[in-house]
Design a protein around this motif. Structure first.
Motif, mmCIF file in Angstrom:
data_model
loop_
_atom_site.group_PDB
_atom_site.id
_atom_site.type_symbol
_atom_site.label_atom_id
_atom_site.label_comp_id
_atom_site.label_asym_id
_atom_site.label_seq_id
_atom_site.Cartn_x
_atom_site.Cartn_y
_atom_site.Cartn_z
ATOM 1 N N TRP A 82 -1.365 -3.464 -2.045
ATOM 2 C CA TRP A 82 -0.771 -2.128 -2.073
ATOM 3 C C TRP A 82 -0.482 -1.750 -3.518
ATOM 4 C CZ3 TRP A 82 -0.605 1.666 1.251
ATOM 5 C CH2 TRP A 82 -0.668 1.397 2.623
ATOM 6 N N TYR A 83 -1.002 -0.572 -3.911
ATOM 7 C CA TYR A 83 -0.756 0.012 -5.224
ATOM 8 C C TYR A 83 -0.045 1.350 -5.038
ATOM 9 C CZ TYR A 83 -4.348 -3.054 -7.335
ATOM 10 O OH TYR A 83 -5.080 -4.127 -7.786
ATOM 11 N N ARG A 84 0.663 1.767 -6.087
ATOM 12 C CA ARG A 84 1.085 3.150 -6.150
ATOM 13 C C ARG A 84 0.541 3.778 -7.418
ATOM 14 N NH1 ARG A 84 7.492 4.239 -6.739
ATOM 15 N NH2 ARG A 84 6.732 6.203 -7.613
ATOM 16 N N TYR B 249 0.152 6.285 -2.463
ATOM 17 C CA TYR B 249 0.059 4.857 -2.165
ATOM 18 C C TYR B 249 -1.369 4.523 -1.745
ATOM 19 C CZ TYR B 249 5.066 4.672 -2.512
ATOM 20 O OH TYR B 249 6.356 4.731 -3.000
ATOM 21 N N GLN C 172 -6.090 3.900 6.044
ATOM 22 C CA GLN C 172 -4.640 4.052 5.918
ATOM 23 C C GLN C 172 -4.175 5.030 6.983
ATOM 24 O OE1 GLN C 172 -4.957 3.744 1.123
ATOM 25 N NE2 GLN C 172 -2.960 4.313 1.899
ATOM 26 N N SER D 49 0.950 -4.040 6.017
ATOM 27 C CA SER D 49 1.888 -2.926 6.095
ATOM 28 C C SER D 49 2.823 -2.935 4.899
ATOM 29 C CB SER D 49 2.715 -3.036 7.379
ATOM 30 O OG SER D 49 1.871 -3.063 8.507
ATOM 31 N N LEU D 50 3.086 -1.750 4.386
ATOM 32 C CA LEU D 50 4.060 -1.566 3.307
ATOM 33 C C LEU D 50 5.273 -0.884 3.913
ATOM 34 C CD1 LEU D 50 4.601 -1.720 0.189
ATOM 35 C CD2 LEU D 50 3.782 0.651 0.108
ATOM 36 N N CYS E 139 -4.061 1.469 -0.580
ATOM 37 C CA CYS E 139 -4.286 0.133 -0.046
ATOM 38 C C CYS E 139 -5.700 -0.300 -0.412
ATOM 39 C CB CYS E 139 -4.111 0.149 1.467
ATOM 40 S SG CYS E 139 -4.500 -1.412 2.277
ATOM 41 N N TYR F 279 10.541 -2.321 -1.971
ATOM 42 C CA TYR F 279 9.457 -2.413 -0.990
ATOM 43 C C TYR F 279 9.447 -3.797 -0.350
ATOM 44 C CZ TYR F 279 7.624 1.510 -3.737
ATOM 45 O OH TYR F 279 7.479 2.710 -4.407
ATOM 46 N N CYS G 21 -2.170 -0.202 6.837
ATOM 47 C CA CYS G 21 -3.511 -0.309 6.272
ATOM 48 C C CYS G 21 -4.302 -1.316 7.100
ATOM 49 C CB CYS G 21 -3.422 -0.770 4.820
ATOM 50 S SG CYS G 21 -5.021 -1.036 4.031
ATOM 51 N N VAL H 183 6.624 -6.070 2.588
ATOM 52 C CA VAL H 183 5.314 -5.998 3.235
ATOM 53 C C VAL H 183 5.285 -6.949 4.421
ATOM 54 C CG1 VAL H 183 3.960 -5.294 1.208
ATOM 55 C CG2 VAL H 183 4.390 -7.726 1.638
#
Lengths: 120, 110
Positions: free
Chosen positions: A34-36, A89, A6, A75-76, A91, A64, A23, A66
């Motif tokens: 992608w997670y948060r 965040y 990342q 990419s986020l 990845c 968001y 990422c 991507v």
């Protein structure tokens, strides 16, 4: 070894700024995610991608977008950052085990180091 | 959707003690993984274990898919084992999307 990288470990942005989180994975994985992660809310999926130029909404896609122009990069984008997007965040990537068909199991998930974003 | 429950939520041990962490899930799964989140936030892969038993040094894991649970064993714990342990599962009907438990926070005291 699989490596998921990342671009930024720590970012501080202002409300309304456009934010890019990059990422890159080096194992030719089809799937990227992608997670948060927030205290008390666990890990939540924002978006994922099964292949180049493909994207699917996760559980919390609002605010968001991507981009997956190349297989190794996902990419986020936060079009207009808000304070409630302050978060960690994460990845991840995984190999598609069954040749690319939806509804079939995927492989082991590998995570990057995470990006801590603070929006002021 | 599938529910993933981890227990206990918090665990405090003295160095050298053994522990068992549990992950229960509410429906059949294709994949199950255990992760350790280090103090810097990175999720480190421990086991990819949809069924059966695996061992890696002081850690081992068992998944009984028919009974919908998995166990992570840590023996002779060390202070570096401290952190949050997550279980994540993937269903065939939701391929590619993993659901995470809330984690077990382990603190190992010297």
């Amino acid at each position: 070894d699989v490596k998921v990288t990342q671009s930024s470990r720590y970012l501080v942005k202002r409300t309304g700024e456009k934010v890019f989180l990059e990422c890159v994975q080096d194992m030719d994985h089809e799937n990227m995610f992608w997670y948060r992660q927030d205290p008390g809310l666990g890990l939540r999926l924002i978006y994922f991608s099964y292949d180049v130029k493909m994207k699917e909404k996760g559980d919390i896609p609002e605010g968001y977008s991507v981009s997956r122009e190349k297989k190794e990069r996902f990419s986020l984008i936060l079009e207009s950052a808000s304070t409630n997007q302050t978060s960690m965040y994460l990845c991840a990537s995984s190999l598609r085990l069954a040749g690319g068909l939806a509804g079939l199991p995927d492989g082991e998930l590998f995570f990057g180091e995470g990006s801590r974003l603070t929006v002021l | 959707g599938i529910q993933v429950e981890q227990s206990p939520p918090d665990l405090i041990l003295q160095e050298g003690a053994n522990s068992t962490l549990r992950c229960n899930f509410s429906d059949s799964v294709n994949n199950l993984q255990w992760f350790h989140q280090n103090p810097w936030g990175q999720l480190i892969n421990l086991f990819y274990i949809p069924s059966g038993t695996k061992q890696n040094g002081r850690l081992s894991a068992t998944t009984v898919a028919t009974e919908r649970y998995s166990l992570l064993y840590i023996s002779s714990s060390q202070t570096t084992d401290s952190g949050v342990y997550f279980c994540a599962v993937e269903q065939n009907t939701n391929a590619g999307k993993s659901t995470f438990g809330d984690g077990t926070t382990l603190t190992v005291k010297p």
